[in-house]
Design a protein around this motif. Structure first.
Motif, PDB file in Angstrom:
ATOM      1  N   VAL A 255       9.443 -10.522   5.739  1.00 10.54           N
ATOM      2  CA  VAL A 255       9.971 -10.131   4.422  1.00 10.54           C
ATOM      3  C   VAL A 255      10.848  -8.893   4.513  1.00 10.54           C
ATOM      4  O   VAL A 255      11.458  -8.489   3.518  1.00 10.54           O
ATOM      5  CB  VAL A 255       8.830  -9.861   3.417  1.00 10.54           C
ATOM      6  CG1 VAL A 255       7.887 -11.045   3.332  1.00 10.54           C
ATOM      7  CG2 VAL A 255       8.056  -8.584   3.773  1.00 10.54           C
ATOM      8  N   VAL A 256      10.910  -8.281   5.711  1.00 12.99           N
ATOM      9  CA  VAL A 256      11.634  -7.020   5.873  1.00 12.99           C
ATOM     10  C   VAL A 256      13.113  -7.291   6.104  1.00 12.99           C
ATOM     11  O   VAL A 256      13.496  -7.915   7.105  1.00 12.99           O
ATOM     12  CB  VAL A 256      11.049  -6.200   7.041  1.00 12.99           C
ATOM     13  CG1 VAL A 256      11.862  -4.934   7.270  1.00 12.99           C
ATOM     14  CG2 VAL A 256       9.598  -5.848   6.757  1.00 12.99           C
ATOM     15  N   PHE A 283      17.412   0.203  -7.070  1.00 12.13           N
ATOM     16  CA  PHE A 283      16.886  -0.501  -5.904  1.00 12.13           C
ATOM     17  C   PHE A 283      17.153   0.294  -4.625  1.00 12.13           C
ATOM     18  O   PHE A 283      16.388   0.205  -3.659  1.00 12.13           O
ATOM     19  CB  PHE A 283      17.501  -1.892  -5.796  1.00 12.13           C
ATOM     20  CG  PHE A 283      17.084  -2.829  -6.899  1.00 12.13           C
ATOM     21  CD1 PHE A 283      15.749  -3.037  -7.184  1.00 12.13           C
ATOM     22  CD2 PHE A 283      18.029  -3.503  -7.657  1.00 12.13           C
ATOM     23  CE1 PHE A 283      15.355  -3.904  -8.199  1.00 12.13           C
ATOM     24  CE2 PHE A 283      17.649  -4.368  -8.675  1.00 12.13           C
ATOM     25  CZ  PHE A 283      16.312  -4.560  -8.949  1.00 12.13           C
ATOM     26  N   GLY A 284      18.223   1.090  -4.622  1.00  8.32           N
ATOM     27  CA  GLY A 284      18.510   1.918  -3.461  1.00  8.32           C
ATOM     28  C   GLY A 284      17.411   2.920  -3.178  1.00  8.32           C
ATOM     29  O   GLY A 284      17.132   3.248  -2.022  1.00  8.32           O
ATOM     30  N   CYS A 285      16.747   3.416  -4.229  1.00  5.74           N
ATOM     31  CA  CYS A 285      15.625   4.355  -4.037  1.00  5.74           C
ATOM     32  C   CYS A 285      14.475   3.692  -3.292  1.00  5.74           C
ATOM     33  O   CYS A 285      13.728   4.356  -2.564  1.00  5.74           O
ATOM     34  CB  CYS A 285      15.145   4.880  -5.388  1.00  5.74           C
ATOM     35  SG  CYS A 285      16.284   6.038  -6.183  1.00  5.74           S
ATOM     36  N   MET A 286      14.312   2.399  -3.460  1.00  5.89           N
ATOM     37  CA  MET A 286      13.255   1.682  -2.752  1.00  5.89           C
ATOM     38  C   MET A 286      13.640   1.468  -1.294  1.00  5.89           C
ATOM     39  O   MET A 286      12.805   1.606  -0.390  1.00  5.89           O
ATOM     40  CB  MET A 286      12.972   0.342  -3.430  1.00  5.89           C
ATOM     41  CG  MET A 286      12.549   0.456  -4.884  1.00  5.89           C
ATOM     42  SD  MET A 286      12.292  -1.174  -5.643  1.00  5.89           S
ATOM     43  CE  MET A 286      12.472  -0.765  -7.384  1.00  5.89           C
ATOM     44  N   ALA A 290      11.876   4.546   0.207  1.00  8.35           N
ATOM     45  CA  ALA A 290      10.544   3.915   0.198  1.00  8.35           C
ATOM     46  C   ALA A 290       9.756   4.211  -1.065  1.00  8.35           C
ATOM     47  O   ALA A 290       8.526   4.267  -1.047  1.00  8.35           O
ATOM     48  CB  ALA A 290       9.741   4.326   1.431  1.00  8.35           C
ATOM     49  N   LEU A 291      10.444   4.380  -2.190  1.00  7.94           N
ATOM     50  CA  LEU A 291       9.732   4.617  -3.442  1.00  7.94           C
ATOM     51  C   LEU A 291       9.156   3.313  -3.977  1.00  7.94           C
ATOM     52  O   LEU A 291       9.765   2.243  -3.832  1.00  7.94           O
ATOM     53  CB  LEU A 291      10.666   5.236  -4.482  1.00  7.94           C
ATOM     54  CG  LEU A 291      10.693   6.775  -4.550  1.00  7.94           C
ATOM     55  CD1 LEU A 291      11.080   7.363  -3.205  1.00  7.94           C
ATOM     56  CD2 LEU A 291      11.653   7.229  -5.637  1.00  7.94           C
ATOM     57  N   ARG A 292       7.988   3.399  -4.589  1.00  4.73           N
ATOM     58  CA  ARG A 292       7.414   2.253  -5.288  1.00  4.73           C
ATOM     59  C   ARG A 292       8.184   2.054  -6.593  1.00  4.73           C
ATOM     60  O   ARG A 292       8.692   3.026  -7.167  1.00  4.73           O
ATOM     61  CB  ARG A 292       5.933   2.497  -5.587  1.00  4.73           C
ATOM     62  CG  ARG A 292       5.066   2.681  -4.348  1.00  4.73           C
ATOM     63  CD  ARG A 292       3.627   2.974  -4.745  1.00  4.73           C
ATOM     64  NE  ARG A 292       2.736   3.041  -3.589  1.00  4.73           N
ATOM     65  CZ  ARG A 292       2.419   4.155  -2.927  1.00  4.73           C
ATOM     66  NH1 ARG A 292       2.932   5.317  -3.336  1.00  4.73           N
ATOM     67  NH2 ARG A 292       1.613   4.127  -1.887  1.00  4.73           N
ATOM     68  N   ARG A 420      10.854  -1.368  -0.064  1.00  5.20           N
ATOM     69  CA  ARG A 420      10.010  -0.247   0.376  1.00  5.20           C
ATOM     70  C   ARG A 420       9.462  -0.539   1.769  1.00  5.20           C
ATOM     71  O   ARG A 420       9.456   0.339   2.650  1.00  5.20           O
ATOM     72  CB  ARG A 420       8.869  -0.029  -0.618  1.00  5.20           C
ATOM     73  CG  ARG A 420       7.760   0.912  -0.138  1.00  5.20           C
ATOM     74  CD  ARG A 420       6.729   1.125  -1.233  1.00  5.20           C
ATOM     75  NE  ARG A 420       5.453   1.598  -0.718  1.00  5.20           N
ATOM     76  CZ  ARG A 420       5.173   2.873  -0.460  1.00  5.20           C
ATOM     77  NH1 ARG A 420       6.084   3.801  -0.625  1.00  5.20           N
ATOM     78  NH2 ARG A 420       3.980   3.218  -0.002  1.00  5.20           N
ATOM     79  N   HIS A 421       9.006  -1.775   2.000  1.00 10.43           N
ATOM     80  CA  HIS A 421       8.520  -2.151   3.326  1.00 10.43           C
ATOM     81  C   HIS A 421       9.622  -1.983   4.369  1.00 10.43           C
ATOM     82  O   HIS A 421       9.367  -1.525   5.491  1.00 10.43           O
ATOM     83  CB  HIS A 421       8.037  -3.598   3.322  1.00 10.43           C
ATOM     84  CG  HIS A 421       6.818  -3.832   2.480  1.00 10.43           C
ATOM     85  ND1 HIS A 421       5.817  -2.910   2.335  1.00 10.43           N
ATOM     86  CD2 HIS A 421       6.439  -4.921   1.743  1.00 10.43           C
ATOM     87  CE1 HIS A 421       4.867  -3.394   1.551  1.00 10.43           C
ATOM     88  NE2 HIS A 421       5.217  -4.600   1.179  1.00 10.43           N
ATOM     89  N   ALA A 422      10.847  -2.369   4.013  1.00 12.43           N
ATOM     90  CA  ALA A 422      11.958  -2.246   4.951  1.00 12.43           C
ATOM     91  C   ALA A 422      12.215  -0.790   5.317  1.00 12.43           C
ATOM     92  O   ALA A 422      12.491  -0.460   6.479  1.00 12.43           O
ATOM     93  CB  ALA A 422      13.218  -2.874   4.350  1.00 12.43           C
TER      94      ALA A 422
END
Length: 486
Positions: A255-256, A283-286, A290-292, A420-422
């Motif tokens: 999923v990454v 979405f860039g913050c995620m 790595a923000l939730r 975030r996982h990525a």
């Protein structure tokens, strides 16, 4: 003599106040008069019916409290329904909205399994809707003013909705006595039926291992609570042998998204009309920090402590999050409830670096969309809070165009959280020390390594290289073959 067979039960009195109504059951034993007030008509009728049944059976009533003497023999008994309501009320003030919702899901499954009798039994859909929509939402039951401490939860409720009143009345009279959970043979069978229920979804298929584990933890805490209030003498879960389903916490590397895929998705997000333009940096913050999602939702201007003009890194200092849990599970009835950072003390803060690419995205965003109410960085067109139902369609549409059919089928970036996982995977693969990554991501080191173990690429080859350097091979080379000698 402290008992009498001379019993007379009168008509229920109804008082309708400005906010709530009170239904008072009145009766007489010998020459003593008694009253019992209830907030719900159904509860008053049920209590009156129980008095009437006892009187018709010719039972003796106490002249001290007006109750049948047989009730005194059973006064220490507690029904499953009473226990779960009391437990939910005890947990409510200290639990987050998501935790409240999680507790309700587990108790709903267990109550299904421990409801006794088929006479008038509601169907499964009605039963679950009443439990999750009314019974297990303390705020809903008690109205906007919140729970009133020190009162019996069975008599302090406001009137339930008409469409679920009959379900709640049935539940009050048709869940097991807690003592049945500790009786020989029967107790083990009942407890196992609860564990079997939480191990299945509503359609009967096996539930995910992590879901079963979470629900069993709720049950274990519930039984500990029952022991604390003297409703049980022992934990029924300790009396049976049960194999827990295997759980998988590690993130699936499939999923990454890689950098090219992630940037392609962000580019397509910006093409999704006016809302899409507001969500590129969102979405860039995620992906870059790595923000939730709930942390991005709550970002305020004061959370950005450094946002350089040119190339360079910035910094967030995170303080709060606003998860979307539904109106039933928040204190004020809103869809989101602001709270402290996940897995952190209420006033804890978390520093997170802002990648230069995210610095550029945030600068462009703030130039076009000034901070909204309460200083929120990300808002909707009307400057209100962004809902999951607003950003998810944009995400899926952008992903559909940015990825190939094979990439979409593989599950890459199937949801925003996968960004975030990525990011966390990229930090680890870049060689950043795990304690530093854990601090930025808001994890413990133990959880970080367990969850992202499969996303660290090249680890095995590097480990073997280091071992060989520390312990060089000493085995002699195999002799040359005759052909090589010639």
């Amino acid at each position: 003599m402290n008992a009498s067979y001379d019993v007379r039960i009168w008509k229920t009195e109804v008082y309708k106040g400005a906010e709530v109504s009170t239904y008072t059951v009145r009766w007489r034993v010998a020459k003593a008069s008694f009253r019992a007030p209830f907030r719900a008509k159904a509860q008053a009728e049920s209590f009156k019916a129980e008095l009437t049944v006892a009187a018709n059976k010719g039972e003796a009533f106490s002249v001290e409290d007006g109750r049948p003497l047989s009730w005194k023999r059973d006064e220490q008994t507690v029904s499953w329904f009473t226990l779960v309501c009391a437990y939910m009320d005890a947990k409510w003030p200290y639990a987050s909205g998501n935790h409240r919702k999680s507790i309700a899901e587990a108790l709903t499954d267990a109550t299904e399994a421990l409801s006794a009798g088929d006479n008038g039994r509601p169907d499964q859909k009605e039963l679950r809707a009443a439990l999750r929509g009314w019974v297990f939402s303390t705020r809903t039951r008690d109205g906007e003013k919140g729970p009133r401490k020190g009162q019996n939860p069975a008599i302090r409720w406001l009137t339930p909705p008409a469409h679920s009143e009959h379900v709640i009345r049935w539940l009050q009279n048709n869940t097991i006595d807690l003592r049945e959970l500790t009786r020989p043979k029967q107790g083990a069978s009942l407890t196992r039926s609860v564990l079997d229920r939480i191990s299945r979804t509503q359609d009967g298929t096996a539930a995910a291992g992590n879901t079963v584990k979470r629900k069993r933890q709720v049950l274990n805490n519930l039984f500990k609570f029952a022991i604390e209030i003297d409703a049980l003498e022992e934990n029924p879960l300790h009396n049976i042998t049960w194999t827990r389903p295997k759980t998988e916490e590690a993130v699936d590397p499939g999923v990454v998204a890689n950098p090219n895929q992630a940037r392609a998705i962000l580019s397509e997000v910006g093409k999704e009309g006016a809302m899409g333009k507001r969500l590129v940096a969102f979405f860039g913050c995620m992906y870059y920090a790595a923000l939730r999602p709930e942390e991005v939702i709550d970002l305020r201007r004061e959370n950005i402590v450094n946002l350089p003009q040119g190339d360079g890194w910035g910094e967030f200092i995170l303080t709060n999050a606003e998860p979307e849990v539904g109106t039933k599970w928040t204190d004020d009835g809103s869809a989101r409830q602001r709270r402290g950072l996940k897995h952190r003390a209420p006033k804890a803060k978390r520093p997170v670096p802002i990648h230069p690419d995210l610095v550029a995205l945030l600068r462009a965003h703030l130039a076009e969309f000034p901070a909204g109410r309460e200083g929120r960085i990300f808002t909707g067109p009307r400057r209100g809070i962004i809902r999951d139902s607003t950003y998810l369609p944009v995400w899926h549409a952008a992903r559909q165009r940015a990825l190939t059919p094979a990439e979409r089928a593989s599950g890459i970036a199937g949801r925003p959280y996968d960004f975030r996982h990525a990011c966390v995977s990229a930090w680890l693969n870049a060689g950043v020390n795990p304690p530093q990554v854990a601090e930025w991501a808001g994890h413990s080191v133990e959880v970080l390594l367990r969850v992202y173990a499969k996303c660290i690429s090249g680890g095995q080859a590097e480990a073997m290289r280091r071992i060989e350097a520390a312990l060089p091979p000493t085995s002699p080379k195999p002799p040359d073959s005759p052909d090589q000698a010639r």
